[in-house]
Design an enzyme around this catalytic site. Structure first.
Site, PDB file in Angstrom:
ATOM      1  CG  ASN A   6      -9.662   0.207   3.356  1.00 20.24           C
ATOM      2  OD1 ASN A   6     -10.244  -0.972   3.762  1.00 20.24           O
ATOM      3  ND2 ASN A   6      -8.794   1.025   3.398  1.00 20.24           N
ATOM      4  NE  ARG A  25      -7.983  -1.732   0.785  1.00 21.19           N
ATOM      5  CZ  ARG A  25      -7.710  -0.939   0.694  1.00 21.19           C
ATOM      6  NH1 ARG A  25      -8.068   0.108  -0.231  1.00 21.19           N
ATOM      7  NH2 ARG A  25      -6.155  -0.962   0.898  1.00 21.19           N
TER       8      ARG A  25
END
Length: 94
Positions: free
Chosen positions: A40, A22
């Site tokens: 996520n 990320r």
């Protein structure tokens, strides 16, 4: 709205959680001047929504296919939209 902007929606599958994926996406998007978010997925994937000029989004797409050094990207599912939702910056979400 900027008519030159498009929206990239992507789902990155493989070993992509718990390895800084990320942050890699956020850093790549910020460097490319894109807005949007990354988070996520519940299934172990990483979900990306990015808005900006198509050439910059294509560079982000290429980065998603590579990922950071610890990643093992198996596939990237992509959808494009020409009606982007305006977003001022790129952020990491839960």
């Amino acid at each position: 709205m900027d008519t030159a902007s498009e929206q990239l929606n992507a789902r990155v599958c493989g070993r992509v959680q718990g390895i800084g994926f990320r942050m890699f996406v956020r850093d790549s998007a910020v460097r490319l001047g894109l807005g949007g978010w990354v988070r996520n997925g519940d299934d172990g994937s990483v979900i990306v929504q990015a808005v900006g000029p198509r050439p910059m989004l294509e560079l982000l797409q290429a980065a998603l296919q590579q990922g950071p050094s610890m990643a093992r990207v198996e596939r990237v599912e992509v959808e494009w939209s020409t009606m982007p939702i305006p977003v001022p910056r790129f952020e990491v979400r839960g």
